[in-house]
Design an enzyme around this catalytic site. Sequence first.
Site, PDB file in Angstrom:
ATOM      1  N   TYR A   6      10.638  -0.018  11.848  1.00 22.03           N
ATOM      2  CA  TYR A   6      11.500   0.628  10.940  1.00 22.03           C
ATOM      3  C   TYR A   6      11.786   2.142  11.168  1.00 22.03           C
ATOM      4  O   TYR A   6      10.994   2.705  12.064  1.00 22.03           O
ATOM      5  CB  TYR A   6      11.332   0.144   9.611  1.00 22.03           C
ATOM      6  CG  TYR A   6      11.446  -1.337   9.343  1.00 22.03           C
ATOM      7  CD1 TYR A   6      12.547  -1.980   9.938  1.00 22.03           C
ATOM      8  CD2 TYR A   6      10.477  -1.823   8.609  1.00 22.03           C
ATOM      9  CE1 TYR A   6      12.420  -3.439   9.878  1.00 22.03           C
ATOM     10  CE2 TYR A   6      10.401  -3.305   8.450  1.00 22.03           C
ATOM     11  CZ  TYR A   6      11.343  -3.990   9.133  1.00 22.03           C
ATOM     12  OH  TYR A   6      11.423  -5.498   8.948  1.00 22.03           O
ATOM     13  N   GLY A 144      -1.106 -12.287   5.786  1.00 23.73           N
ATOM     14  CA  GLY A 144       0.550 -12.596   5.378  1.00 23.73           C
ATOM     15  C   GLY A 144       0.803 -14.064   5.646  1.00 23.73           C
ATOM     16  O   GLY A 144       0.825 -14.773   4.527  1.00 23.73           O
TER      17      GLY A 144
HETATM   18  C1  LIG Z   1       7.960 -13.964   6.756  1.00 24.34           C
HETATM   19  C2  LIG Z   1       7.215 -12.866   7.175  1.00 24.34           C
HETATM   20  C3  LIG Z   1       7.901 -11.517   7.149  1.00 24.34           C
HETATM   21  C4  LIG Z   1       7.350 -10.174   7.265  1.00 24.34           C
HETATM   22  N1  LIG Z   1       7.894  -8.968   6.880  1.00 24.34           N
HETATM   23  C5  LIG Z   1       7.448  -7.821   7.241  1.00 24.34           C
HETATM   24  C6  LIG Z   1       7.995  -6.614   7.020  1.00 24.34           C
HETATM   25  O1  LIG Z   1       9.207  -6.503   6.298  1.00 24.34           O
HETATM   26  N2  LIG Z   1       7.477  -5.629   7.261  1.00 24.34           N
HETATM   27  C7  LIG Z   1       6.015  -5.385   7.790  1.00 24.34           C
HETATM   28  O2  LIG Z   1       5.631  -4.440   8.003  1.00 24.34           O
HETATM   29  N3  LIG Z   1       5.532  -6.727   7.999  1.00 24.34           N
HETATM   30  C8  LIG Z   1       6.126  -7.773   7.729  1.00 24.34           C
HETATM   31  N4  LIG Z   1       5.402  -9.021   8.120  1.00 24.34           N
HETATM   32  C9  LIG Z   1       4.028  -9.040   8.774  1.00 24.34           C
HETATM   33  C10 LIG Z   1       2.943  -9.156   7.796  1.00 24.34           C
HETATM   34  O3  LIG Z   1       2.968  -8.197   6.764  1.00 24.34           O
HETATM   35  C11 LIG Z   1       1.647  -9.187   8.613  1.00 24.34           C
HETATM   36  O4  LIG Z   1       1.605  -7.937   9.211  1.00 24.34           O
HETATM   37  C12 LIG Z   1       1.675 -10.028   9.835  1.00 24.34           C
HETATM   38  O5  LIG Z   1       2.060 -11.496   9.401  1.00 24.34           O
HETATM   39  C13 LIG Z   1       0.109 -10.314  10.126  1.00 24.34           C
HETATM   40  O6  LIG Z   1      -0.812 -10.748   9.349  1.00 24.34           O
HETATM   41  P1  LIG Z   1      -1.217 -12.522   9.133  1.00 24.34           P
HETATM   42  O7  LIG Z   1      -1.651 -12.643  10.861  1.00 24.34           O
HETATM   43  O8  LIG Z   1      -2.065 -12.505   8.158  1.00 24.34           O
HETATM   44  O9  LIG Z   1      -0.056 -13.027   8.872  1.00 24.34           O
HETATM   45  C14 LIG Z   1       6.154 -10.298   7.858  1.00 24.34           C
HETATM   46  C15 LIG Z   1       5.488 -11.346   8.190  1.00 24.34           C
HETATM   47  C16 LIG Z   1       6.024 -12.814   7.905  1.00 24.34           C
HETATM   48  C17 LIG Z   1       5.244 -13.850   8.215  1.00 24.34           C
END
Ligand SMILES: Cc1cc2nc3c(=O)[nH]c(=O)nc-3n(C[C@H](O)[C@H](O)[C@H](O)COP(=O)(O)O)c2cc1C
Length: 190
Positions: A6, A144
């Site tokens: 962003y 996440g």
């Molecule tokens: C549906 C969804 C929406 C997300 N939206 C954002 C976002 O708007 N901004 C951001 O920095 N990360 C976003 N993420 C990334 C998560 O914050 C996280 O960094 C990512 O899923 C990796 O962690 P995990 O492997 O535990 O899921 C999003 C992830 C998912 C699954």
Amino acid sequence: MAHEGYLIDQFLQDGSNQRTDEYGGSIENRARFLLEVIAAVSSVWGADRVGIKLSPSNTFYGMFDSNPQATFSYVLEALSSANLAYVHLMEPNEVDMKNRDVLHPVTPLFRPRYQGTLISNGNYTYETANYALANGEAELISFGKFFLANPDLPERFKLNAPLNEPDFKTFYGSGENGYTDYPFLEQVAR
Ligand SMILES: Cc1cc2nc3c(=O)[nH]c(=O)nc-3n(C[C@H](O)[C@H](O)[C@H](O)COP(=O)(O)O)c2cc1C
């Protein structure tokens, strides 16, 4: 403050920042916007209620930097004295690693650069998260996808219970499907 790809990230990384004024060129110049935003929001809410997520190996939206180690080290060192609630570091995901030769793992590389509460994020399981914490790689690990798919994630971790699998098809939209309909443990057991 979310970061990956962003506006703040677009200023910071030289893959997107083509400016020739004091907000472009050197790392100090590219980091200026980020540090000014941090200072501005901290002056309103207090630094201890402000955090930022940095994603040095994110390739989403075509993001890249020619020297992410130098760029993000500079930012982390500059933020070390800002007394923030936290800095959140994101590990690359599978797509990032396919897209380019990105820094991996991110957290142990940058940990020494930041003197404050560090959250690490990205592809952790309960086991790998505990390992990273025991190793001093971060103060906190965030989840996440697993939180999205498991409304009772802490309870499941406590009980070592199986997790609902995240359904990628329902990410980023499609109404309440995949946001409010993942079952709680007691619903699974029934
Ligand atoms: C549906 C969804 C929406 C997300 N939206 C954002 C976002 O708007 N901004 C951001 O920095 N990360 C976003 N993420 C990334 C998560 O914050 C996280 O960094 C990512 O899923 C990796 O962690 P995990 O492997 O535990 O899921 C999003 C992830 C998912 C699954």
